[in-house]
Design a protein around this motif. Structure first.
Motif, PDB file in Angstrom:
ATOM      1  N   THR A  64      40.488  47.830  41.447  1.00 13.41           N
ATOM      2  CA  THR A  64      39.654  47.168  42.317  1.00 13.41           C
ATOM      3  C   THR A  64      39.125  45.980  41.797  1.00 13.41           C
ATOM      4  N   ASP A  65      38.164  46.408  40.715  1.00 12.84           N
ATOM      5  CA  ASP A  65      37.447  45.173  40.229  1.00 12.84           C
ATOM      6  C   ASP A  65      38.465  44.038  39.493  1.00 12.84           C
ATOM      7  N   VAL A 119      39.550  42.108  42.537  1.00 15.00           N
ATOM      8  CA  VAL A 119      38.421  41.003  43.045  1.00 15.00           C
ATOM      9  C   VAL A 119      38.323  40.021  42.433  1.00 15.00           C
TER      10      VAL A 119
END
Lengths: 101, 174, 91
Positions: free
Chosen positions: B35-36, B39
Motif C-alpha cells: 500500500t505505501d 500511494v
C-alpha cells in the motif's frame, strides 16, 4: 529450464560480441551505427529474457529495462546519425564507385 | 525530434493516459504492490503528470478504438520477427570476409500524421534489416540503406522499407 | 562476494561480453574521428548495460539491475548531448 535460460544468455552475449565486431569492421559511421544498434539491442533483450527465466522474481524490473532499451537504443542511434548527416559526414561508397552525394 | 509542432492543448484523456503510464513504470520499477509503495507512486505520478503538462498532447496520436490493443499486439509480433531477421542479416554481413554492403541514402514517405506514429515508425525502421533512419522531416524520412537496390526511387523505397510497418502501426496510431 | 553455482555456459557468456567490451574499446581508441568514437561509446554503453544485468544474476543481487538502468539512462543522455554538440558545431 536452466539450460534454456543459459542458451538465451549465451545468444545475447554472442549478439553483443557481433555488435562490437560490427563497429570494429564496418567502413563508415552509418554502417557502424547499423551493426552496433541492432545487434546490441537484441543482445540485451536476450540476456533480459534469460535472467527472467532464471529469476522469475525480478521480471517487473527486467520488463522496465527492456522497454527502456527498446526506446532509447533506436532514438540514440537516429539522433547520432542525424547529427553526423547535418555535420556533413559522407556516406561510404564501395571502392570503384563514384560518390553520389 | 520531429519538426512538426505539437497540437496546442492536451486533452483530459491524454492526462489520464500519462498518469497511468507513469504509475505503471513506478510499479514495474519498485516491483511491489504494497500500500505505501502504491500511494507514494500515485503521488509521484500526479507530479509527473502536471510537470509534463501540455507535452502530453503527444499522446493525442493514439487511436482509441476497441481493436487498438489487438493491432498493437500484431505490430509487436511483426516487430520482434523483423528484429530477429535483422540480426541474422547483420551477423551475416559482419562475419563474411568481403563485407557485402552497398550503402545509399534514400527517402521514403509516410502516411502517418501524428508525431508519436512517426517516431514509432522511425524507430521500427532503425531496428529492421539493413535500414537506419537518419532524418525525419514532415512526411519524409531519410533512410540509410545498407544494401540498396540500384535505381530505387521514392515510391519503391517506400514500398520496400516503410509499408509493412506503416500498415500495422496505422491500426493504433494516427 | 557470494557466487552462486555458475555453470560453464554462464561463465562463457560473461567471457563473450568481456571480449565484446574489448573490441568496442579498440574502436573507441583507434577513432579515427570523433563520430567513430561516439558510435563506439554508444554501443559500449548498451553492452555494458547487458554486462551489468548478467552480473546481477552471477552475483545474486538485484541491486545491479538498478545500476544497469541508471547506467543506461546516463549513457543515453550523454550520447544525445554529444550528438547535439556535434550537430551544432558545423552547421
Amino acid at each position: 529450464m536452466r539450460l534454456v535460460a543459459d542458451l538465451f544468455l549465451l545468444a545475447g552475449a554472442l549478439l553483443c560480441l557481433l555488435a562490437a565486431l560490427g563497429i570494429l569492421r564496418m567502413p563508415d559511421v552509418y554502417n557502424r551505427i547499423q551493426a552496433g544498434t541492432k545487434a546490441s539491442t537484441l543482445g540485451v533483450l536476450c540476456i533480459l529474457a534469460g535472467i527472467g527465466l532464471l529469476q522469475p522474481a525480478w521480471w517487473p524490473k527486467l520488463v522496465a529495462i527492456a522497454g527502456f532499451i527498446l526506446f532509447t537504443s533506436p532514438v540514440g542511434s537516429s539522433t547520432l546519425a542525424r547529427a553526423f548527416y547535418r555535420a556533413g559526414v559522407k556516406v561510404w561508397q564501395p571502392p570503384g564507385k563514384e560518390a553520389s552525394r | 525530434m520531429l519538426s512538426t509542432p505539437a497540437p496546442a492543448s492536451a486533452s483530459p484523456g491524454a492526462y489520464v493516459l500519462g498518469f497511468c503510464a507513469s504509475l505503471l513504470t513506478w510499479v514495474l520499477l519498485t516491483g511491489s504492490l504494497a500500500t505505501d509503495e502504491v500511494v507514494l507512486g500515485i503521488a509521484v505520478s500526479l507530479v509527473v503528470m502536471f510537470a509534463a503538462g501540455q507535452r502530453l498532447a503527444l499522446l493525442s496520436g493514439l487511436r482509441m478504438t476497441p481493436l487498438a490493443p489487438l493491432h498493437l499486439l500484431r505490430y509487436l509480433g511483426y516487430f520482434f520477427g523483423q528484429l530477429a531477421l535483422s540480426n541474422f542479416d547483420v551477423a551475416r554481413r559482419v562475419v563474411s570476409p568481403t563485407l557485402p554492403i552497398h550503402p545509399e541514402l534514400v527517402e521514403v514517405r509516410t502516411g502517418l500524421t501524428s508525431d508519436l506514429g512517426r517516431m514509432l515508425l522511425a524507430n521500427s525502421i532503425t531496428l529492421t534489416p539493413g535500414t537506419l533512419t537518419v532524418e525525419a522531416e514532415d512526411d519524409r524520412l531519410l533512410i540509410h540503406w545498407i544494401d540498396s537496390t540500384p535505381g530505387s526511387d521514392l515510391e519503391s523505397a517506400t514500398r520496400a522499407i516503410a509499408a509493412g510497418f506503416e500498415q500495422r502501426i496505422s491500426g493504433f496510431l494516427k | 562476494m557470494i557466487l552462486p553455482d555458475i555453470n560453464l555456459l554462464e561463465g562463457f557468456a560473461l567471457l563473450l561480453l568481456g571480449c565484446a567490451l574489448m573490441l568496442g574499446l579498440f574502436r573507441l581508441i583507434l577513432g579515427p574521428a570523433a563520430p567513430d568514437r561516439l558510435v563506439a561509446a554508444d554501443t559500449l554503453g548498451v553492452i555494458a548495460t547487458a554486462g551489468l544485468i548478467l552480473l546481477a544474476w552471477l552475483l545474486g543481487s538485484a541491486l545491479y539491475l538498478d545500476v544497469a538502468l541508471v547506467y543506461g539512462v546516463l549513457a543515453f543522455v550523454g550520447v544525445v548531448a554529444l550528438a547535439r554538440a556535434i550537430e551544432g558545431e558545423r552547421t
